[in-house]
Write a protein that holds these residues in place. Structure first.
Motif, PDB file in Angstrom:
ATOM      1  N   GLN A 156      38.595 -34.164  34.621  1.00  0.00           N
ATOM      2  CA  GLN A 156      38.786 -35.548  34.203  1.00  0.00           C
ATOM      3  C   GLN A 156      37.884 -36.504  34.971  1.00  0.00           C
ATOM      4  OE1 GLN A 156      40.485 -34.413  31.271  1.00  0.00           O
ATOM      5  NE2 GLN A 156      40.634 -36.640  31.476  1.00  0.00           N
ATOM      6  N   ARG A 159      34.371 -36.106  33.452  1.00  0.00           N
ATOM      7  CA  ARG A 159      34.328 -36.592  32.065  1.00  0.00           C
ATOM      8  C   ARG A 159      34.413 -38.118  32.026  1.00  0.00           C
ATOM      9  NH1 ARG A 159      38.708 -33.994  28.221  1.00  0.00           N
ATOM     10  NH2 ARG A 159      37.273 -32.218  28.405  1.00  0.00           N
ATOM     11  N   ASN A 160      35.309 -38.679  32.815  1.00  0.00           N
ATOM     12  CA  ASN A 160      35.528 -40.123  32.758  1.00  0.00           C
ATOM     13  C   ASN A 160      34.366 -40.921  33.331  1.00  0.00           C
ATOM     14  OD1 ASN A 160      37.960 -39.427  31.657  1.00  0.00           O
ATOM     15  ND2 ASN A 160      39.210 -40.123  33.369  1.00  0.00           N
ATOM     16  N   ASN A 182      36.532 -27.330  32.661  1.00  0.00           N
ATOM     17  CA  ASN A 182      37.634 -27.056  31.749  1.00  0.00           C
ATOM     18  C   ASN A 182      37.890 -25.556  31.644  1.00  0.00           C
ATOM     19  OD1 ASN A 182      39.577 -27.992  29.674  1.00  0.00           O
ATOM     20  ND2 ASN A 182      38.291 -26.773  28.318  1.00  0.00           N
ATOM     21  N   VAL A 241      45.495 -42.137  35.239  1.00  0.00           N
ATOM     22  CA  VAL A 241      44.743 -40.952  34.827  1.00  0.00           C
ATOM     23  C   VAL A 241      45.386 -39.695  35.404  1.00  0.00           C
ATOM     24  CG1 VAL A 241      42.527 -39.746  35.013  1.00  0.00           C
ATOM     25  CG2 VAL A 241      42.574 -42.209  34.551  1.00  0.00           C
ATOM     26  N   GLN A 245      46.704 -37.594  32.457  1.00  0.00           N
ATOM     27  CA  GLN A 245      45.679 -36.634  32.071  1.00  0.00           C
ATOM     28  C   GLN A 245      45.645 -35.390  32.955  1.00  0.00           C
ATOM     29  OE1 GLN A 245      41.858 -38.635  31.632  1.00  0.00           O
ATOM     30  NE2 GLN A 245      42.810 -40.409  30.671  1.00  0.00           N
TER      31      GLN A 245
END
Length: 313
Positions: A156, A159-160, A182, A241, A245
């Motif tokens: 995360q 990606r963010n 991932n 987050v 997430q």
């Protein structure tokens, strides 16, 4: 326990190898945008105005890069705990080889785009790597729980920051790194699901211990706290987050809160996790107000103690 989980490692490694896609880091770096720096090549020294990326994105990239830089310590940590023989060893070396691309390509991107001061960045790298990393987790199950949570949080974070950078090349690069993370998360999550099936009480206690006191491996980076606050305020990675997430998806995927037939220790761990999720949700709600004041410039009540409580580590 290592021997009993090895068939799971073999199965998940086979799945990983079928899903993993090799990629070439040099193809993700905007070399045509780069220019020589001062020094032996007599280029131009870095200046703050060279960076086109927002300050929070700069901070996030520095944290992410320096975290990835400590790969030698991480390899030592898991190789010591899991061993280098059989399927465990095959996984560890494959994981290390895949992770090794991340710091290399992120540093090349940062230099090509002149994102941050390269001299200061190298000083931070030397300090952080000289400090090294040791999880000091008490059991094998704690170590497995930690990497399961950490890989998802790292996915995360990468990606963010890619989404927030406003640079098509940067977004593509960070998405590619996040795709690696991932697959690593899926490996460890699958392994932890098998550990929960085989050792439900002990595994649940370890998971609760890790989640309730979780810290990212980059928390020892010099200046981490101030950078993390700016990253959190920007929405790249904060308590919302982490709650929405990372923690909730992981607990759902593992079916932790619906496990039955637990002994006293497992039941208590399950209750601890439920309480922690509620507390994390409340902390995230409070933090939103703090970050809003930061973003509007009205933050007179924000002190180091408040930042410590409201910033994800």
């Amino acid at each position: 326990m290592l021997r009993e989980l090895e068939p799971s490692v073999e199965r998940l490694l086979e799945r990983h190898m079928a899903a993993a896609r090799d990629w070439l880091p040099h193809q993700y770096v905007p070399w045509s945008a780069a220019s020589d720096f001062d020094g032996p090549l007599e280029g131009s020294a870095w200046e703050p105005g060279h960076s086109a990326l927002p300050r929070a994105v700069q901070d996030a990239l520095v944290i992410n890069l320096l975290t990835e830089d400590n790969l030698p310590s991480y390899h030592f940590e898991i190789a010591t705990r899991f061993g280098r023989d059989g399927a465990w060893g095959t996984w560890i070396h494959r994981w290390t080889a895949e992770e090794g691309r991340h710091a290399d390509v992120m540093r090349a991107y940062i230099h090509a785009r002149r994102v941050v001061d390269p001299v200061a960045l190298e000083g931070l790298r030397m300090h952080h790597m000289a400090t090294g990393y040791s999880s000091e987790l008490p059991t094998l199950l704690h170590a497995l729980a930690y990497v399961t949570v950490q890989e998802l949080a790292t996915r995360q974070a990468h990606r963010n920051v890619g989404t927030a950078c406003g640079d098509r090349v940067g977004e593509q690069l960070m998405a590619r790194i996040a795709a690696d993370e991932n697959l690593h998360m899926l490996f460890y999550r699958g392994l932890y699901a098998d550990a929960l099936a085989g050792y439900p009480d002990d595994a649940l206690v370890a998971l609760a211990d890790v989640i309730c006191a979780f810290q990212m491996p980059g928390a020892s980076i010099p200046g981490f706290r101030a950078r993390a606050v700016r990253v959190a305020a920007s929405g790249i990675f904060n308590l919302d987050v982490h709650h929405e997430q990372v923690v909730l998806p992981l607990l759902r995927a593992l079916g932790v809160m619906s496990l039955s037939g637990l002994g006293p220790a497992g039941t208590q761990a399950q209750e601890r996790l439920g309480l922690y999720v509620e507390q994390l949700k409340e902390q995230a709600s409070r933090a939103r107000g703090l970050y809003a004041r930061m973003n509007t410039g009205h933050s007179p009540l924000i002190t180091p103690a408040v930042m410590e409580q409201e910033t994800p580590t």
